[in-house]
Enzyme design. Structure first.
Site, short mmCIF file in Angstrom:
data_model
loop_
_atom_site.label_atom_id
_atom_site.label_comp_id
_atom_site.label_asym_id
_atom_site.label_seq_id
_atom_site.Cartn_x
_atom_site.Cartn_y
_atom_site.Cartn_z
N TRP A 99 -36.01 0.12 -25.49
CA TRP A 99 -36.16 -1.56 -25.49
C TRP A 99 -37.54 -2.45 -25.80
O TRP A 99 -38.04 -2.93 -26.76
CB TRP A 99 -34.56 -1.96 -25.72
N ASP A 166 -35.54 -9.93 -22.99
CA ASP A 166 -34.55 -9.48 -23.40
C ASP A 166 -33.32 -8.93 -21.94
O ASP A 166 -33.50 -8.32 -21.37
CB ASP A 166 -34.96 -7.69 -24.05
N LYS A 190 -21.98 -6.26 -24.71
CA LYS A 190 -22.02 -5.42 -23.52
C LYS A 190 -21.85 -6.27 -22.21
O LYS A 190 -20.30 -6.05 -22.02
CB LYS A 190 -23.99 -5.49 -22.84
#
Length: 356
Positions: A99, A166, A190
């Protein structure tokens, strides 16, 4: 059979969140309507947005001068939205996994990017150390938790520039010094809600400084001005997020969640480290994620990995198979996962090892 959900995302939600969301699907706020069909302009749903924003600020101690947004597009949209809004010249990025790589790629569309540290040389099995962030960059970006590779930055870095992070897979698992950041963003699927909404915390004064034209939908100021309702928001995930935020508050807040998460991860890492059959993929304990524990079988037992996944299934353990980039196994220990599930997994590991 009770299921023990170790999926990496979409992932386990608390029973509190699931039950209250299910109730709202049938009858939202005593309106006689489902939350799936009620107007997002109604006073009942406005109350949901207002409370959710307030709870984010309370739980994370967000200072004045920051806005809390609920947006679409996932964290992947933020990879471009961040630099589009605040990158004028150059930004620094830490490369710690898939990511982070994707975020770097998008940022390079809008300006210069200096990768100040990378663990690519070891398949992202550690967090880079000793890197220097230049003073002349607009911001420093890092990914706090790397779900695929099982590494995590658990302390807010000390740098001389504003940060962007992030935090998709570990937000609300530790206290954060929000004042160090220009932007924090997190996909909800999540530790917050079902997929479909992205939480963004943005420092208001960092906006409006780039010279480029920004499309209306991709301008943070649009969503700040309209209170996350410039267009129809993802109402169901936002409602579920509110339920999760209430659940966190009832359980004692983020600091209390961190204590529980550390205990769960500690039990599992101890079991892996003491095993002759299993071994962790992240060798430095300081770099180990407490959200995503990645491990494999030692070389002499490698051929038994699929058999172990099947064995876990007989114990109600699901989502344990590792990402193809790492192989082996991945146990995601998000906030909603009870310690009982970790204990069931450890028992399965020990019983499988005894049998072989």
């Amino acid at each position: 059979m009770k299921k023990h959900n170790f999926y990496a995302g979409p992932s386990i939600l608390s029973e509190y969140t699931i039950k209250h969301t299910a109730d709202a699907i049938l009858n939202f706020a005593n309106t006689g309507l489902s939350v799936l069909e009620v107007s997002h302009r109604s006073k009942e749903f406005q109350a949901v947005i207002d409370e959710a924003q307030a709870l984010v600020k309370e739980l994370l101690n967000v200072p004045d001068g920051y806005s809390v947004l609920f947006l679409g597009g996932g964290a992947s949209l933020q990879f471009c939205m961040v630099p589009m809004n605040i990158l004028s010249g150059k930004a620094a990025y830490l490369e710690t996994g898939t990511w982070a790589v994707n975020a770097i790629k998008e940022a390079r569309l809008f300006g210069d990017v200096e990768v100040v540290g990378s663990s690519k040389d070891s398949n992202f099995s550690y967090i880079p150390k000793g890197f220097t962030v230049p003073d002349d960059v607009d911001y420093f970006h890092y990914t706090s938790n790397n779900t695929i590779f099982g590494t995590e930055v658990r302390v807010d870095p000390d740098v001389n520039v504003p940060m962007v992070c992030d935090m998709s897979s570990d937000i609300f698992s530790r206290p954060i010094d929000v004042s160090k950041y220009n932007i924090i963003y997190a996909g909800a699927q999540k530790n917050l809600a079902p997929a479909g909404v992205t939480l963004v915390i943005v420092k208001d004064e960092c906006l409006g400084k780039v010279e480029r034209a920004i499309p209306t939908m991709l301008d943070y100021r649009t969503h700040i001005k309209k209170g996350s309702m410039f267009n129809t928001p993802p109402v169901l995930p936002i409602y579920s997020a509110l339920m999760t935020l209430r659940y966190y508050k009832e359980r004692g807040g983020v600091a209390e969640m961190e204590k529980i998460d550390l205990k769960k991860a500690g039990l599992l890492y101890d079991a892996i480290d003491s095993s002759k059959m299993f071994e962790g993929t992240v060798s430095d304990p300081a770099d180990r994620s407490i959200m995503n524990v990645c491990f494999v079988m030692t070389p002499e037992f490698k051929e038994l990995e699929k058999e172990f996944v099947d064995f876990c299934g007989t114990r109600g353990i699901v989502g344990i198979k590792g990402h193809r980039s790492v192989g082996g196994f991945r146990a995601s220990l998000y906030n909603a996962l009870p310690i009982e599930s970790v204990e069931v997994l450890i028992d399965a590991m020990r019983d499988f090892e005894k049998a072989h």
